[in-house]
Design an enzyme around this catalytic site. Sequence first.
Site, short mmCIF file in Angstrom:
data_model
loop_
_atom_site.label_atom_id
_atom_site.label_comp_id
_atom_site.label_asym_id
_atom_site.label_seq_id
_atom_site.Cartn_x
_atom_site.Cartn_y
_atom_site.Cartn_z
CE1 TYR A 143 55.65 -3.74 35.22
CE2 TYR A 143 55.49 -4.25 37.55
CZ TYR A 143 56.20 -4.26 36.37
OH TYR A 143 57.46 -4.79 36.35
CG ASP A 144 49.83 -5.08 40.63
OD1 ASP A 144 48.69 -5.02 40.13
OD2 ASP A 144 50.18 -4.45 41.64
CE LYS A 147 55.80 -7.23 33.61
NZ LYS A 147 56.76 -7.63 32.57
CG ASN A 172 62.81 -3.34 44.24
OD1 ASN A 172 62.00 -3.17 43.33
ND2 ASN A 172 62.73 -2.73 45.42
NE ARG A 184 62.78 1.06 38.09
CZ ARG A 184 63.00 0.03 37.31
NH1 ARG A 184 63.08 -1.17 37.78
NH2 ARG A 184 63.13 0.20 36.01
CG ASN A 188 63.44 8.65 43.34
OD1 ASN A 188 63.51 9.00 42.17
ND2 ASN A 188 62.30 8.51 43.98
N1 LIG Z 1 64.00 -3.50 36.97
C1 LIG Z 1 63.35 -4.18 37.89
O1 LIG Z 1 63.67 -4.09 39.08
C2 LIG Z 1 62.24 -5.12 37.47
C3 LIG Z 1 61.53 -5.78 38.49
C4 LIG Z 1 60.51 -6.66 38.14
C5 LIG Z 1 60.22 -6.88 36.79
N2 LIG Z 1 60.92 -6.24 35.83
C6 LIG Z 1 60.53 -6.51 34.43
O2 LIG Z 1 61.68 -6.60 33.60
C7 LIG Z 1 61.41 -6.05 32.32
C8 LIG Z 1 62.45 -5.00 31.97
O3 LIG Z 1 62.46 -3.99 32.97
P1 LIG Z 1 63.49 -2.78 32.97
O4 LIG Z 1 63.76 -2.43 34.37
O5 LIG Z 1 64.60 -3.08 32.04
O6 LIG Z 1 62.56 -1.64 32.38
P2 LIG Z 1 62.83 -0.58 31.21
O7 LIG Z 1 61.68 0.38 31.22
O8 LIG Z 1 64.21 -0.02 31.30
O9 LIG Z 1 62.77 -1.50 29.91
C9 LIG Z 1 61.61 -1.85 29.25
C10 LIG Z 1 61.87 -1.75 27.75
O10 LIG Z 1 60.70 -2.15 27.04
C11 LIG Z 1 60.44 -1.20 26.02
N3 LIG Z 1 58.98 -1.22 25.76
C12 LIG Z 1 57.99 -0.83 26.60
N4 LIG Z 1 56.79 -1.00 26.02
C13 LIG Z 1 57.03 -1.53 24.78
C14 LIG Z 1 56.20 -1.93 23.70
N5 LIG Z 1 54.86 -1.80 23.77
N6 LIG Z 1 56.79 -2.42 22.59
C15 LIG Z 1 58.15 -2.53 22.50
N7 LIG Z 1 58.98 -2.16 23.49
C16 LIG Z 1 58.43 -1.67 24.63
C17 LIG Z 1 60.95 0.12 26.56
O11 LIG Z 1 61.21 1.09 25.59
C18 LIG Z 1 62.22 -0.33 27.31
O12 LIG Z 1 63.33 -0.36 26.47
C19 LIG Z 1 59.99 -5.50 32.36
O13 LIG Z 1 59.11 -6.45 31.79
C20 LIG Z 1 59.71 -5.37 33.84
O14 LIG Z 1 58.35 -5.53 34.13
C21 LIG Z 1 61.90 -5.34 36.15
#
Ligand SMILES: NC(=O)c1ccc[n+]([C@@H]2O[C@H](COP(=O)([O-])OP(=O)(O)OC[C@H]3O[C@@H](n4cnc5c(N)ncnc54)[C@H](O)[C@@H]3O)[C@@H](O)[C@H]2O)c1
Length: 310
Positions: A143-144, A147, A172, A184, A188
């Site tokens: 993941y990290d 990204k 977060n 998370r 949780n």
């Molecule tokens: N929520 C947080 O606190 C947070 C923090 C840092 C970064 N992010 C980034 O924000 C983005 C969204 O996060 P989120 O919390 O909504 O997560 P989430 O898991 O709810 O949403 C991710 C979405 O991407 C879809 N997905 C995953 N792999 C896929 C693929 N190969 N093809 C098509 N769709 C795919 C999933 O089905 C899901 O709907 C992510 O890129 C995540 O890395 C989120």
Amino acid sequence: MRILVTGGAGFLGSHLIDRLMEQGHEVICLDNFFTGTKRNILKWIGNPYFELIRHDITEPIRLEADQIYHLACPASPVHYQYNPVKTIKTNVLGTMNMLGLAKRIKARFFLASTSEVYGDPDVHPQTEDYRGNVNCIGVRSCYDEGKRVAETLAFDYHRQNRVDIRVVRIFNTYGPRMLENDGRVVSNFIVQALRGIPLTVYGDGSQTRSFCYVSDLVEGFIRLMNSDQTGPINIGNPGEYTILELAQKIQNMINPDAEIQFKPLPEDDPKQRQPDITRAKTYLNWEPTIPLDQGLELTVKDFRERIYNS
Ligand SMILES: NC(=O)c1ccc[n+]([C@@H]2O[C@H](COP(=O)([O-])OP(=O)(O)OC[C@H]3O[C@@H](n4cnc5c(N)ncnc54)[C@H](O)[C@@H]3O)[C@@H](O)[C@H]2O)c1
């Protein structure tokens, strides 16, 4: 505008879509439903300005759009570690496919990066020019490091092919529609307190986190996308709380008699993370507005409805 949102059925993507639809845009939601659900976007299905495409971004696709918000990627350790090779493919091949599309159709491209690019930081709070302390062979690296490569790709497409990019580093974020089982910390604790089971704190609970409410984050996304900044720009709430403080807040909100249980800290868990949001304030005139207590009330309400109606 016609706007493509990858990962649009997920937690952040669906809140972003709500805002874009309310602003009168045409939205295409692209998702493979790995961690996203149709329930999150149900209210837009049937709307003539909304299209839903089931597609995996590791495969190329041809579409027309003016802007691309690229969010597709599982975001929580339980889900991104379920199939780490797939996670890195999503970050690398998936981001390349979306940047290739942006290049071809001349769309502005927004990358949802993460504070995880800072790894276990040895500066505090983290500014965007801090280069991070990441373990490239650890269990979080799909993941990290994924990204970090995604950011590199965005900047290379920008320099080499003049793709118009925007890169946000998200800290977060919490709010309604977070998955119940994503491990998370906010979800949780809420789920445990609602189910009447002990709240699990890893380590002694003195590690700190900052928590941004989802509507604040979405506002930051839209401001960055429509600004002239490429980023990277941190978006998050600098208010810092220890994990134990968070557990106690949720305990008091839902069930003051709930027990708090301590468990060993998992590998590579960062001890401290807090955004420096000077750039967001200066260039986007953005800062968070929802206090933790208010955001938690809204989140608990949503979880209560989902848990008691399931
Ligand atoms: N929520 C947080 O606190 C947070 C923090 C840092 C970064 N992010 C980034 O924000 C983005 C969204 O996060 P989120 O919390 O909504 O997560 P989430 O898991 O709810 O949403 C991710 C979405 O991407 C879809 N997905 C995953 N792999 C896929 C693929 N190969 N093809 C098509 N769709 C795919 C999933 O089905 C899901 O709907 C992510 O890129 C995540 O890395 C989120």
